[in-house]
Design a protein around this motif. Structure first.
Motif, PDB file in Angstrom:
ATOM      1  N   GLY A   1      16.585   1.944   1.186  1.00  0.00           N
ATOM      2  CA  GLY A   1      16.263   3.364   1.086  1.00  0.00           C
ATOM      3  C   GLY A   1      15.052   3.561   0.192  1.00  0.00           C
ATOM      4  O   GLY A   1      14.590   2.631  -0.464  1.00  0.00           O
ATOM      5  N   LYS A   2      14.564   4.781   0.163  1.00  0.00           N
ATOM      6  CA  LYS A   2      13.392   5.068  -0.664  1.00  0.00           C
ATOM      7  C   LYS A   2      13.704   4.746  -2.132  1.00  0.00           C
ATOM      8  O   LYS A   2      14.848   4.946  -2.572  1.00  0.00           O
TER       9      LYS A   2
ATOM     10  N   GLN B   1       0.831  -1.207   0.000  1.00  0.00           N
ATOM     11  CA  GLN B   1       0.000   0.000   0.000  1.00  0.00           C
ATOM     12  C   GLN B   1       0.866   1.259   0.000  1.00  0.00           C
ATOM     13  O   GLN B   1       0.534   2.257  -0.625  1.00  0.00           O
ATOM     14  N   THR B   2       1.977   1.195   0.715  1.00  0.00           N
ATOM     15  CA  THR B   2       2.776   2.398   0.925  1.00  0.00           C
ATOM     16  C   THR B   2       3.843   2.590  -0.136  1.00  0.00           C
ATOM     17  O   THR B   2       4.149   3.709  -0.523  1.00  0.00           O
ATOM     18  N   THR B   3       4.427   1.477  -0.615  1.00  0.00           N
ATOM     19  CA  THR B   3       5.577   1.648  -1.490  1.00  0.00           C
ATOM     20  C   THR B   3       5.529   0.683  -2.681  1.00  0.00           C
ATOM     21  O   THR B   3       4.501   0.063  -2.955  1.00  0.00           O
ATOM     22  N   HIS B   4       6.634   0.568  -3.396  1.00  0.00           N
ATOM     23  CA  HIS B   4       6.728  -0.345  -4.554  1.00  0.00           C
ATOM     24  C   HIS B   4       8.166  -0.846  -4.634  1.00  0.00           C
ATOM     25  O   HIS B   4       9.050  -0.350  -3.919  1.00  0.00           O
ATOM     26  N   THR B   5       8.397  -1.814  -5.505  1.00  0.00           N
ATOM     27  CA  THR B   5       9.752  -2.378  -5.636  1.00  0.00           C
ATOM     28  C   THR B   5      10.282  -2.189  -7.066  1.00  0.00           C
ATOM     29  O   THR B   5      11.045  -2.997  -7.567  1.00  0.00           O
TER      30      THR B   5
ATOM     31  N   ALA C   1      29.021 -10.842   4.120  1.00  0.00           N
ATOM     32  CA  ALA C   1      27.711 -10.971   3.474  1.00  0.00           C
ATOM     33  C   ALA C   1      26.784  -9.889   4.016  1.00  0.00           C
ATOM     34  O   ALA C   1      26.673  -9.709   5.230  1.00  0.00           O
ATOM     35  N   ILE C   2      26.157  -9.175   3.086  1.00  0.00           N
ATOM     36  CA  ILE C   2      25.144  -8.185   3.460  1.00  0.00           C
ATOM     37  C   ILE C   2      23.789  -8.807   3.134  1.00  0.00           C
ATOM     38  O   ILE C   2      23.501  -9.105   1.981  1.00  0.00           O
ATOM     39  N   LEU C   3      23.005  -9.034   4.158  1.00  0.00           N
ATOM     40  CA  LEU C   3      21.714  -9.699   3.975  1.00  0.00           C
ATOM     41  C   LEU C   3      20.611  -8.645   4.004  1.00  0.00           C
ATOM     42  O   LEU C   3      20.555  -7.820   4.935  1.00  0.00           O
ATOM     43  N   ILE C   4      19.766  -8.685   2.986  1.00  0.00           N
ATOM     44  CA  ILE C   4      18.726  -7.656   2.884  1.00  0.00           C
ATOM     45  C   ILE C   4      17.372  -8.328   2.615  1.00  0.00           C
ATOM     46  O   ILE C   4      16.946  -8.477   1.471  1.00  0.00           O
ATOM     47  N   PRO C   5      16.699  -8.750   3.700  1.00  0.00           N
ATOM     48  CA  PRO C   5      15.354  -9.314   3.516  1.00  0.00           C
ATOM     49  C   PRO C   5      14.371  -8.203   3.191  1.00  0.00           C
ATOM     50  O   PRO C   5      14.453  -7.122   3.777  1.00  0.00           O
ATOM     51  N   LEU C   6      13.470  -8.452   2.237  1.00  0.00           N
ATOM     52  CA  LEU C   6      12.497  -7.411   1.902  1.00  0.00           C
ATOM     53  C   LEU C   6      11.530  -7.189   3.060  1.00  0.00           C
ATOM     54  O   LEU C   6      10.981  -6.151   3.229  1.00  0.00           O
TER      55      LEU C   6
ATOM     56  N   SER D   1      16.636  -0.392  -4.241  1.00  0.00           N
ATOM     57  CA  SER D   1      16.071  -0.142  -2.908  1.00  0.00           C
ATOM     58  C   SER D   1      16.050  -1.406  -2.046  1.00  0.00           C
ATOM     59  O   SER D   1      15.804  -1.338  -0.843  1.00  0.00           O
ATOM     60  N   TYR D   2      16.307  -2.558  -2.694  1.00  0.00           N
ATOM     61  CA  TYR D   2      16.402  -3.811  -1.917  1.00  0.00           C
ATOM     62  C   TYR D   2      17.551  -4.698  -2.383  1.00  0.00           C
ATOM     63  O   TYR D   2      17.877  -5.690  -1.724  1.00  0.00           O
TER      64      TYR D   2
END
Lengths: 154, 120
Positions: free
Chosen positions: B43-44, A85-89, A149-154, A94-95
């Motif tokens: 980030g945004k 609702q707030t954002t998009h990918t 390792a940089i882990l970035i869970p959505l 961004s991820y």
């Protein structure tokens, strides 16, 4: 105010009629590996929950490693639980900030980007993560001589 | 849990994430927390400056942390108005029937997958 995701998830699934609450991982002891060499000499990789191969059915999707040379322009993210609702990918960075890491390697802040990045599925079953996906990711990172390792869970 | 396994095998990790309580409960070694909606932990969207700062902060955390767990909170905000934080998984009275239907569909899908051998 930080969002209380554990409570929200519990209430949300209870409202959907699930009788048993999801048991989130809970650990009192935390392992720690200090950096073994300076960042400027370290090989760095990314670990993501974004899906590279959406054709593999979700229930049997397992951890897998892919070359940074063939990253999809857009990962499949629609099946993951994030705030739609707030954002998009639509901005991959961004991820999955591969280009930023490449810039950091070019300027010498990190030693190099590793050969491969690593997909780890968002799994309902903790035992699948602990017994299958985490060891597969560890082995792939060791093969690639990864230091960080940089882990970035959505 | 993957970060924990990596640390146990000699690889240093940092998690960039927005689900503070989940990461904390799990015992994650190093966390850079961004108070942003799930979906854009770095980030945004299209804000390369914010994303780049996040990466640099995460790397700094790697070099500076002397023990686990070490959690750092980034200064970024999604918006001045925290209204967005109310919406995620919000349960309103008028949603009960829809949520119940979602649950029924979910349970049916799991059952069907299992019957078709689609499980690990």
């Amino acid at each position: 105010m930080k969002i209380e995701y554990i409570k929200r998830t519990r209430d949300y699934y209870r409202a959907q009629g699930f009788k048993q609450d999801y048991q989130w991982a809970s650990n009192n002891q935390t392992p720690f590996q200090p950096l073994l060499k300076p960042l400027t000499d370290s090989v760095v990789t990314l670990v993501t929950t974004a899906v590279t191969e959406p054709d593999i059915p979700k229930p049997i999707r397992a951890a897998k490693s892919y070359s940074f040379a063939s990253v999809p322009k857009a990962f499949e993210t629609s099946e993951l639980s994030w705030d739609k609702q707030t954002t998009h990918t639509r901005d991959r960075s961004s991820y999955f900030p591969m280009e930023i890491l490449q810039d950091l390697a070019a300027e010498g802040t990190i030693g190099a980007l590793a050969e491969r990045y690593h997909f780890v599925p968002t799994e309902y079953s903790q035992s699948n993560t602990i017994e299958k996906d985490a060891p597969a990711t560890v082995n792939a990172c060791l093969q690639d001589a990864v230091d960080v390792a940089i882990l970035i869970p959505l | 849990m993957t970060a924990r396994a990596l640390e146990q095998n000699g690889i240093s990790t940092v998690v960039i994430g927005s689900a503070w309580d989940i990461l904390k409960s799990c015992g994650t070694p190093r966390v850079l927390y961004n108070d942003l909606p799930l979906g854009n932990p770095v980030g945004k969207p299209f804000d390369r400056s914010m994303q780049s700062t996040t990466l640099r902060s995460a790397l700094q955390l790697l070099t500076e942390a002397s023990q686990a767990p070490t959690y750092q909170v980034s200064p970024f905000q999604w918006a001045e108005d925290p209204e967005w934080k109310q919406q995620f998984m919000e349960i309103k009275p008028e949603m009960h029937a829809t949520l119940r239907k979602m649950g029924d569909e979910n349970r049916l899908e799991r059952k069907t997958n299992k019957a078709q051998g689609l499980f690990r």
